[in-house]
Write a protein that holds these residues in place. Sequence first.
Motif, PDB file in Angstrom:
ATOM      1  N   TYR A 143       0.867  -1.185   0.000  1.00 54.37           N
ATOM      2  CA  TYR A 143       0.000   0.000   0.000  1.00 54.37           C
ATOM      3  C   TYR A 143       0.898   1.228   0.000  1.00 54.37           C
TER       4      TYR A 143
ATOM      5  N   ILE B 271      -3.145   3.827  -1.168  1.00 56.41           N
ATOM      6  CA  ILE B 271      -3.990   3.867   0.028  1.00 56.41           C
ATOM      7  C   ILE B 271      -5.307   4.541  -0.340  1.00 56.41           C
TER       8      ILE B 271
ATOM      9  N   ASP C  45      -9.057   0.282   4.790  1.00 55.41           N
ATOM     10  CA  ASP C  45      -7.863  -0.410   4.306  1.00 55.41           C
ATOM     11  C   ASP C  45      -7.435  -1.503   5.272  1.00 55.41           C
TER      12      ASP C  45
END
Length: 523
Positions: A484, A510, A517
Amino acid sequence: MFCFQCEQTAGCTGCTGAAGVCGKRAEDARAQDAITGALIGLARTVQAGAEPSAATDELMMDAMFTCVTNVSFSSEGDEAMARRVREENARIAAAAGIGACADFDMDAVWNADEDMRSLKSLVLFGLRGMAAYAHHAHVLGYDDPAVTGFFYEGLAALATDPSVDDAVALALKVGEVNLACMALLDRANTESLGTPAPADVTMKVEAGPFIIVTGHDLRDLKLLLEQTEGRGVNVYTHGEMLPAHAYPELRKYAHLKGNFGTAWQNQRAEFDGVPAPILFTTNCLMPPRASYADRVFTAGVVNFPDAPHIGDDKDFSSVIEKAIELGGYAEDREFAGINGGTSMTTGFGHATVLGLADTVVDAVKSGDVRHLFLVGGCDGARAGRNYYTDFVKQTPSDTVVLTLACGKFRFNDLDLGSIGGIPRLLDVGQCNDAYGAVKIALALAEAFDCGVNDLPLTLVLSWYEQKAVCILLTLLHLGIKGIYLGPTLPAFVSPNVLNVLVDAFDLRPISGDAKADMAQMLG
């Protein structure tokens, strides 16, 4: 000017006006393009058969490091650097009995097809980041001919017309060589300064004269500590210097007291009117406010107009005298981090963490530790970086967070507690200590008899400048997937190149929603 090498570039597309977001002026940007063009000419001369000397290698690394964001704001100094590169090009060409290759016109890169511009930028910015790490190893007396030689190969390739596949392969080779470069720097640091060990670092500043040291150059810090010993002047780290407190050969100095402030982008507020000199040893310099401009000193490749510069003799007497003149605070001052904490812990390098490997493995197998997160990278000024603070605050109590680089200042003053004697927040060190994080991940994969991508481990990275670029390329070279990345994706990565990276490595931006997330990461 045209510059899109850092995360905060204007409009997430590129700085094109009279000055960049970082404060770099158009003439500075043009001078740094001239440095790069001269370097490519030098590299092509080496490829044509000229033999670079140790001095050539050192100049090449310093010149590339000069072009990293927040290093040099002096067009005059940059123009002098470009001249030195041209003179060295001519010298080694004459010694080889061949003609020196001409400077390369960087407009050929900036005006190229979008995808080729993207891939060449990825290579160039990765090389610049790696040059910074090679520079730090070099000043400690450590060099790797394979790393040094690749700089010439990579720079010369920028003047060619490779296929997309060859350009992607070259970018990944930057990552491969950078792994060796970071290993070299890790060895240089530990053999010169000792193996890092956990250290609690206060943010309190004691009364009396003091000096703030920022940047990344541990050798400069050690020399300053030697020269200030017995002078009644305390020394405080700032930003990426925080991990210095973990090295035995640095923390043995009683006047290395603690850490002042947080990450680099807060310096203009944190240094405002501070009664002490600030020594900038590498990148992370911002144009100083008038309230402290008279106490800024630079060293190494850092350059700012009118700021006193410490030369190669590393005589810090002018910095020390300024500290005594300013006098520091009249009484002790308490400071705090972003979240209100008044201390932070550092020093969980790979040697320390691998010493806990059996404990960590047992904790994962027993279910006491459900997941590990590596949350680290560069900090910066763009809105949205509070995501990383929110993310770490929301990590479940049965997870462990490893961190490194200045991005940790978003949350490293938090007390996350521990799991079975394992601190839940482990500061691995500077950005170059990503090598240590890689060693930790590979060791855990070996212990679990699986691949790194099969571990209960997620990388959540923030990026800002070119050292983050070469680290990302190293992780991709190692085949690590599902990274990410934020807070925004690099402006120099075109949509087509991004699709290649997403398809091959599952690279993920992200979302801006830390909770969402994290739910995805934990499945």
